[in-house]
Motif scaffolding. Structure first.
Motif, PDB file in Angstrom:
ATOM      1  N   UNK A 184       0.818  -1.206   0.000  1.00  0.00           N
ATOM      2  CA  UNK A 184       0.000   0.000   0.000  1.00  0.00           C
ATOM      3  C   UNK A 184       0.853   1.258   0.000  1.00  0.00           C
ATOM      4  N   UNK A 185       2.085   1.152   0.475  1.00  0.00           N
ATOM      5  CA  UNK A 185       2.976   2.305   0.486  1.00  0.00           C
ATOM      6  C   UNK A 185       3.224   2.880  -0.890  1.00  0.00           C
ATOM      7  N   UNK A 186       3.200   2.037  -1.917  1.00  0.00           N
ATOM      8  CA  UNK A 186       3.357   2.539  -3.279  1.00  0.00           C
ATOM      9  C   UNK A 186       2.247   3.489  -3.665  1.00  0.00           C
ATOM     10  N   UNK A 187       1.009   3.199  -3.211  1.00  0.00           N
ATOM     11  CA  UNK A 187      -0.120   4.078  -3.528  1.00  0.00           C
ATOM     12  C   UNK A 187      -0.058   5.373  -2.741  1.00  0.00           C
ATOM     13  N   UNK A 188       0.547   5.330  -1.555  1.00  0.00           N
ATOM     14  CA  UNK A 188       0.796   6.581  -0.809  1.00  0.00           C
ATOM     15  C   UNK A 188       1.675   7.498  -1.657  1.00  0.00           C
ATOM     16  N   UNK A 189       2.710   6.926  -2.263  1.00  0.00           N
ATOM     17  CA  UNK A 189       3.609   7.712  -3.105  1.00  0.00           C
ATOM     18  C   UNK A 189       2.888   8.241  -4.338  1.00  0.00           C
ATOM     19  N   UNK A 190       2.045   7.409  -4.953  1.00  0.00           N
ATOM     20  CA  UNK A 190       1.272   7.859  -6.114  1.00  0.00           C
ATOM     21  C   UNK A 190       0.406   9.056  -5.737  1.00  0.00           C
ATOM     22  N   UNK A 191      -0.316   8.933  -4.640  1.00  0.00           N
ATOM     23  CA  UNK A 191      -1.186  10.026  -4.207  1.00  0.00           C
ATOM     24  C   UNK A 191      -0.399  11.315  -3.989  1.00  0.00           C
ATOM     25  N   UNK A 192       0.754  11.196  -3.356  1.00  0.00           N
ATOM     26  CA  UNK A 192       1.581  12.370  -3.064  1.00  0.00           C
ATOM     27  C   UNK A 192       2.067  13.027  -4.355  1.00  0.00           C
ATOM     28  N   UNK A 193       2.471  12.225  -5.329  1.00  0.00           N
ATOM     29  CA  UNK A 193       2.989  12.774  -6.580  1.00  0.00           C
ATOM     30  C   UNK A 193       1.886  13.346  -7.458  1.00  0.00           C
ATOM     31  N   UNK A 194       0.669  12.794  -7.346  1.00  0.00           N
ATOM     32  CA  UNK A 194      -0.473  13.382  -8.054  1.00  0.00           C
ATOM     33  C   UNK A 194      -0.787  14.748  -7.471  1.00  0.00           C
ATOM     34  N   UNK A 195      -0.820  14.843  -6.153  1.00  0.00           N
ATOM     35  CA  UNK A 195      -1.138  16.110  -5.496  1.00  0.00           C
ATOM     36  C   UNK A 195      -0.092  17.184  -5.792  1.00  0.00           C
ATOM     37  N   UNK A 196       1.158  16.760  -5.969  1.00  0.00           N
ATOM     38  CA  UNK A 196       2.220  17.717  -6.270  1.00  0.00           C
ATOM     39  C   UNK A 196       2.223  18.156  -7.727  1.00  0.00           C
ATOM     40  N   UNK A 197       1.431  17.448  -8.562  1.00  0.00           N
ATOM     41  CA  UNK A 197       1.364  17.795  -9.980  1.00  0.00           C
ATOM     42  C   UNK A 197       2.392  17.101 -10.840  1.00  0.00           C
ATOM     43  N   UNK A 198       3.239  16.263 -10.247  1.00  0.00           N
ATOM     44  CA  UNK A 198       4.266  15.579 -11.041  1.00  0.00           C
ATOM     45  C   UNK A 198       3.658  14.464 -11.893  1.00  0.00           C
ATOM     46  N   UNK A 199       2.754  13.681 -11.314  1.00  0.00           N
ATOM     47  CA  UNK A 199       2.028  12.678 -12.090  1.00  0.00           C
ATOM     48  C   UNK A 199       0.785  13.333 -12.675  1.00  0.00           C
TER      49      UNK A 199
END
Length: 420
Positions: free
Chosen positions: A354-369
């Motif tokens: 699940x930690x991978x999805x934490x990273x996805x969420x963080x990078x989406x919020x930052x605008x990188x993804x």
């Protein structure tokens, strides 16, 4: 299979013989401890599955041409070939149109470590190893024990007192001798003594600072990249997110993508993201350090399988080369995403997954993804590997009396059944 030329330092390029697998690079050691990677006698002769001359093998051996051992000589339990699951429900929640989970929970011992153990133990058997040894809190030890049992080679796993009970039980069920030491760091000291004095074959890191696992075993992780590209219709994802301890799967997947890029199968490399617990790789990136530093441990993580306080040169190197990121994950976010994956995608996975999805969420919020990016998160293992962590968040199971009327009143009060 591919014919091995030797083992090469990831940092300086120094070449060592094929039996140098129980060492790091002596030339780099005064500056940084660097892992070695397998190099082959000639460029790999890649054959796309389905092309003329390509074999019918399935699973990991679908890509046997790029591995250092032949399928005929392999110690195999049917590993690999895991599904690439579209995560539509949580993807919609994040605003992503192409979010996928590479789900490794269906492997023979229910984790991605089977890919590493398959190749490492296969090579160990070819080399005449008398004992397999691993230092592990869970997944790696269980995989090493299973493949050693298949190979008929004794296995010893050094673990520690706080290791997850189900995984220790799993190791012992396969016949491994499991030895618990007082401190995590003691595992490496005991294991290094066994490797140096008795010639035991190590599948995991066994000295510190860690450089990564056995370089032959890491080759097994290349198949994660090959499968992902095939499952995406022969295209690379934009982002590849992995829960990272020492970065073995990170570098393995990067090598796989690189081989396909060199063969012309894909036209770009993905950005690699390390989801880590204590922030060692992120600190090295922020401060432009050559090696990840050790980070003081300020809390106990729910993601025990990636709970290292110090990252590796190989993980930092690949994140940098790919233009990726390192994201530090918290317990609360990890357990929230474990719950979301289970309740919205019906995938019950270990907390580290699940930690991978934490990273996805963080990078989406930052605008990188971006919303149209193709994002693949590695789902490393089943939640049944460490169910106590999940159980601790659930509270007691609801109990009702035998009397139907009284029981129904309780269920109605809880909103489980409708009121009359």
């Amino acid at each position: 299979m591919a014919k091995v030329k030797g083992l090469q330092c990831l940092r300086c390029g120094a070449l060592y013989p094929p039996d140098h697998y129980a060492e790091d690079c002596p030339a780099c050691r005064p500056v940084v401890r660097s892992n070695l990677v397998v190099v082959y006698d000639e460029p790999l002769a890649l054959r796309k599955p389905g092309a003329a001359g390509a074999g019918p093998s399935s699973g990991l051996w679908r890509y046997g041409d790029v591995l250092p051992v032949s399928e005929a000589d392999a110690v195999s339990l049917g590993e690999g070939g895991s599904p690439l699951r579209p995560l539509r429900a949580v993807g919609e929640q994040l605003g992503l149109k192409q979010l996928y989970g590479k789900d490794e929970s269906g492997n023979p011992t229910w984790s991605f470590k089977d890919r590493l153990a398959c190749i490492a133990v296969s090579v160990a058997k070819q080399m005449g190893a008398k004992t397999i040894v691993s230092s592990s809190s869970g997944n790696a030890g269980a995989a090493a024990a299973a493949y050693a049992a298949k190979a008929g080679i004794p296995c010893v796993v050094f673990t520690f007192g706080g290791a997850a009970g189900p995984m220790v039980t799993q190791m012992r069920a396969y016949g491994a001798k499991v030895v618990a030491v007082p401190q995590k760091e003691d595992r490496w000291r005991f294991m290094e003594h066994a490797v140096r004095q008795y010639g035991w074959f190590p599948t995991s890191p066994f000295f510190g600072p860690a450089v990564g696992s056995n370089p032959y075993g890491i080759e097994g992780y290349k198949t994660l990249a090959y499968e992902t590209v095939e499952q995406l219709g022969w295209r690379a994802p934009d982002w590849c997110i992995l829960p990272v301890c020492y970065g073995d799967a990170l570098i393995g997947m990067w090598r796989g993508f690189g081989e396909m890029m060199a063969a012309g199968w894909i036209d770009r490399m993905p950005k690699m993201v390390a989801a880590e617990v204590y922030g060692s790789i992120g600190k090295a990136l922020d401060d432009d350090l050559e090696a990840p530093p050790a980070i003081p441990k300020t809390f106990d993580t729910v993601s025990g399988s990636i709970g290292a306080v110090q990252g590796t040169f190989q993980a930092l190197d690949i994140v940098r080369k790919s233009g990726g990121r390192a994201v530090t994950i918290s317990n609360d976010d990890t357990m929230r995403w474990q719950h979301l994956l289970a309740t919205r995608e019906a995938r019950y996975l270990e907390p580290a997954s699940a930690g991978g999805l934490v990273a996805v969420e963080r990078l989406v919020k930052s605008g990188l993804i971006k919303p149209d990016d193709a994002v693949v998160s590695l789902l490393t293992a089943s939640g049944l590997k460490d169910p106590a962590v999940t159980a601790a968040t659930q509270g007691d199971t609801m109990a009702v009396p035998s009397d139907l009327s009284a029981a129904w009143q309780i269920l109605q009060s809880a909103g489980i059944v409708p009121s009359n």
